[in-house]
Design an enzyme around this catalytic site. Structure first.
Site, PDB file in Angstrom:
ATOM      1  N   LYS A 137       9.995   4.613  10.811  1.00  0.00           N
ATOM      2  CA  LYS A 137       8.744   5.352  11.020  1.00  0.00           C
ATOM      3  C   LYS A 137       8.413   5.467  12.507  1.00  0.00           C
ATOM      4  CE  LYS A 137       7.273   6.525   6.864  1.00  0.00           C
ATOM      5  NZ  LYS A 137       7.010   7.917   6.467  1.00  0.00           N
ATOM      6  N   TYR A 181       2.249   0.556  11.100  1.00  0.00           N
ATOM      7  CA  TYR A 181       3.259  -0.316  11.697  1.00  0.00           C
ATOM      8  C   TYR A 181       4.326   0.443  12.484  1.00  0.00           C
ATOM      9  CZ  TYR A 181       5.601   0.103   7.051  1.00  0.00           C
ATOM     10  OH  TYR A 181       6.170   0.531   5.882  1.00  0.00           O
TER      11      TYR A 181
END
Length: 173
Positions: free
Chosen positions: A150, A135
């Site tokens: 991230k 993701y």
């Protein structure tokens, strides 16, 4: 997160390949237990060091402890993670900040502390491996702070791959 989960599994694999490994998290008791278990299972050497990766001074102390014990560090694995699985509208700004500080700033702090050292000491053939998740590319509901952080780690790692290659430092996510 070297004492449990993915960090522990990566540590064991590295030990089985002959590496000496320094593991870190904020929980020294967990790290020490993991170090004992993995040393017994593999015959390798594990240095457990408590460190809050959100604190740059603690990261520098971690780096220095690893160098003092092993003489050098060849690879940094950015594996810091945190998450609140929740509808985003239920999260506070503080929740976002907490995850971004752990995941993104923790990875930034570690990468800068080790990378700057390698560059200053003209050490080549070093590597940064940043653990991200799918993701980071696609986004995902209910994990928005982690997805944002991230994605930032991915962008940092890709950018440094272009910049630090001239110093002999490989960066991959």
């Amino acid at each position: 997160g070297g004492g449990t989960g993915l960090g522990r599994s990566m540590t064991q694999a590295c030990l089985e390949l002959g590496a000496h490994v320094c593991i870190t998290s904020r929980k020294l008791d967990v790290l020490e237990k993991t170090a004992r278990e993995l040393e017994a299972a593999t015959g390798g050497q594990v240095l457990p060091v408590a460190c809050d990766v959100r604190d740059y001074a603690e990261v520098e102390a971690l780096r220095d402890a690893a160098i003092a014990r092993f003489g050098k560090v060849d690879v940094l694995v950015n594996n810091a993670a945190g998450n609140f699985i929740s509808p985003t509208e239920r999260l506070s700004s503080k929740a976002f900040q907490t995850i971004i500080d752990i995941v993104l700033m923790g990875s930034v702090n570690c990468t800068l502390a080790f990378g700057k050292h390698w560059i200053a000491e003209k050490q080549r053939d070093k590597a940064v491996l940043s653990v991200v998740t799918t993701y980071a590319w696609t986004g995902s509901g209910y994990v928005v702070p982690s997805a944002c952080a991230k994605a930032g780690v991915l962008a940092m790692t890709r950018s440094l791959a272009a910049e630090w290659g001239r110093h002999g430092i490989r960066c991959n996510a």
